[in-house]
Design a protein around this motif. Structure first.
Motif, mmCIF file in Angstrom:
data_model
loop_
_atom_site.group_PDB
_atom_site.id
_atom_site.type_symbol
_atom_site.label_atom_id
_atom_site.label_comp_id
_atom_site.label_asym_id
_atom_site.label_seq_id
_atom_site.Cartn_x
_atom_site.Cartn_y
_atom_site.Cartn_z
ATOM 1 N N UNK A 148 0.816 -1.224 0.000
ATOM 2 C CA UNK A 148 0.000 0.000 0.000
ATOM 3 C C UNK A 148 0.842 1.264 0.000
ATOM 4 N N UNK A 149 2.155 1.152 0.160
ATOM 5 C CA UNK A 149 3.009 2.327 0.242
ATOM 6 C C UNK A 149 3.406 2.804 -1.143
ATOM 7 N N UNK A 150 3.371 4.115 -1.328
ATOM 8 C CA UNK A 150 3.838 4.700 -2.587
ATOM 9 C C UNK A 150 5.352 4.859 -2.608
ATOM 10 N N UNK A 151 5.984 4.947 -1.451
ATOM 11 C CA UNK A 151 7.434 5.079 -1.357
ATOM 12 C C UNK A 151 7.859 4.627 0.025
ATOM 13 N N UNK A 152 9.069 4.081 0.117
ATOM 14 C CA UNK A 152 9.600 3.610 1.396
ATOM 15 C C UNK A 152 11.112 3.771 1.391
ATOM 16 N N UNK A 205 17.433 10.944 -0.187
ATOM 17 C CA UNK A 205 17.024 11.033 -1.590
ATOM 18 C C UNK A 205 15.514 11.232 -1.728
ATOM 19 N N UNK A 206 14.748 10.693 -0.772
ATOM 20 C CA UNK A 206 13.288 10.786 -0.865
ATOM 21 C C UNK A 206 12.766 12.161 -0.477
ATOM 22 N N UNK A 207 13.322 12.775 0.555
ATOM 23 C CA UNK A 207 12.791 14.056 1.030
ATOM 24 C C UNK A 207 12.857 15.156 -0.030
ATOM 25 N N UNK A 239 7.789 6.882 -8.075
ATOM 26 C CA UNK A 239 7.898 5.519 -8.597
ATOM 27 C C UNK A 239 9.266 4.903 -8.315
ATOM 28 N N UNK A 240 10.285 5.709 -8.300
ATOM 29 C CA UNK A 240 11.628 5.196 -8.039
ATOM 30 C C UNK A 240 11.757 4.641 -6.626
#
Length: 459
Positions: A228-232, A241-243, A433-434
């Motif tokens: 269910x997670x879009x990113x982790x 890298x995510x922030x 998506x990455x």
């Protein structure tokens, strides 16, 4: 012999009823309250209401007209007048009754006598809330509802509103991201903090929102919810890298608001007061809820290079906390301890987190970090949480109000199954998506061959 038979006939049922009532009170308090406690407490309230109010100092002198009327009809002295009582409404956990205060009284007078009312009417607790000027509601709780938490059945689901716990006054504690966009949740090991987070994820999974996780414990807390997670992000390097991607998503949403409302592109983001809720539904981007577990791991550094990365991540989290609400980005920050000793920016980030939930902590300083700046009187309540009651916490917000809550048990398998069933609701966000976590394929379980081969039946 006849006396013995009579004793058995009368004493047997009485002993059985007494033993059954004692067992129900210990093991099934809800059943005991509905069958025994409710009628007894109702009779006590009705029979002693006037005298109890007078003993608690909640009466006022009668008016002159009332004095004259009493003397003319009964030739007695008029007694002090208690607050006018409304209809008694029974509930599965207690009673509710509204009082119309007499002239000169205030709700604080009734709240100060709550403990006296509890003892007088033989209930577990009494809570006072103001309905409107001059009218208060007494909520009588018949038993300890936090010992075995049972959430109310009739709860209306709504977007970004998740009932996660039960308050000590038997009302549900709802995590409303539109009212309290960002929250800090603290708790020591085995305090129930993970259970609270589990309820949040399971409650948001069936809703059309994007769930993003930063779990620096190698993903052991949030990885089961990967479908269910879009990113982790499972370590500080991935979080770094995510922030920036979330910051870019927030800026793009501000550009969308500018274009829709005709705001000049040069207007700083801080001066834009509208949010994505004002956009048409076909143009409105989905809301994003960012879960940060073990936030202290983002602050801990070992080298100079790690310190630079830490400062960048903290700055980005502060920006998300300051500006994210209008863009539909909400923060849920969790950890065991969160104070100024973590480093630069920790106090500033904590100041942006409106909601506070403090589970059992290891020292008083940790409770002060969560509650001391908004509800100092709640610090002692947080320090008094026993290890034998995991999930018990103190919830507060910047308004100064606080209450004890407890999260019901939810197994990790059930929460993960909810996320798997809601995997089709993961929104399409190209920027994330990455960082989409890999979802392991569940292979069908093959039944083993029987140990004994069946023999055909022959004539």
């Amino acid at each position: 012999m006849t006396d013995l038979a009579t004793l058995l006939e009368v004493g047997g049922p009485v002993a059985a009823l007494g033993g059954g009532a004692a067992y129900a009170r210990a093991r099934h308090p809800g059943v005991y309250w509905s069958t025994v406690g409710l009628p007894v407490s109702t009779v006590r309230l009705l029979s002693s209401y006037g005298s109890v109010m007078e003993a608690c100092g909640l009466t006022v002198a009668p008016s002159r007209l009332r004095v004259l009327a009493v003397k003319a009809t009964t030739r007695r002295e008029a007694r002090p007048v208690p607050p006018r009582r409304g209809i008694i409404r029974p509930t599965t956990t207690g009673l509710r009754v509204r009082l119309r205060l007499a002239p000169g009284q205030e709700p604080a007078d009734v709240a100060a006598s709550a403990e006296r009312l509890r003892h007088a009417w033989g209930v577990h607790a009494v809570y006072v809330t103001m309905v409107k000027p001059g009218v208060v509601e007494l909520r009588l709780v018949g038993f300890d509802v936090l010992r075995r938490v049972r959430m109310p059945r009739k709860l209306r689901p709504d977007l970004l509103r998740v009932p996660v716990a039960l308050r000590e006054d038997a009302t549900p504690f709802v995590r409303d991201y539109r009212t309290v966009p960002h929250q800090l949740t603290l708790g020591a090991t085995l305090s129930g903090k993970s259970m609270y987070l589990r309820h949040l994820v399971a409650g948001l999974a069936p809703q059309p929102v994007a769930l993003v996780g930063i779990d620096c414990k190698r993903g052991v807390e949030l990885a089961p919810f990967a479908p269910r997670l879009s990113a982790l992000a499972t370590d500080p390097e991935q979080a770094a890298e995510l922030l920036p991607v979330l910051i870019k998503e927030m800026e793009d949403r501000y550009d969308l608001i500018r274009a829709r409302q005709g705001i000049a592109p040069s207007t700083p983001d801080e001066e834009i007061t509208s949010d994505i809720c004002g956009l048409p539904e076909h143009e409105r981007p989905v809301s994003v809820v960012l879960f940060v577990d073990e936030v202290a791991e983002l602050f801990l550094v070992a080298t100079k290079k790690d310190e630079e990365r830490r400062d960048e991540m903290v700055t980005q989290l502060i920006r998300l906390a300051q500006l994210g609400r209008a863009a539909g980005i909400y923060l849920e920050v969790c950890g065991q301890r969160f104070g100024a000793e973590l480093g630069k920016g920790a106090t500033m980030l904590r100041a942006q987190l409106t909601g506070r939930v403090c589970h059992r902590v290891n020292d008083e300083a940790s409770a002060k970090m969560a509650l001391g700046d908004i509800a100092p009187e709640a610090v002692s309540a947080a320090c008094a949480i026993a290890p034998e009651r995991p999930g018990l916490a103190v919830a507060a917000d910047t308004s100064g109000g606080w209450s004890r809550i407890r999260t019901p048990y939810l197994s990790l398998g059930d929460a993960a199954e909810t996320c798997r069933e809601s995997a089709h609701l993961v929104p399409d966000l190209p920027a994330l998506k990455l960082f989409r976590p890999d979802v392991p394929v569940r292979l069908p379980v093959e039944m083993p061959d029987p140990v004994v081969c069946p023999r055909p039946v022959t004539d």
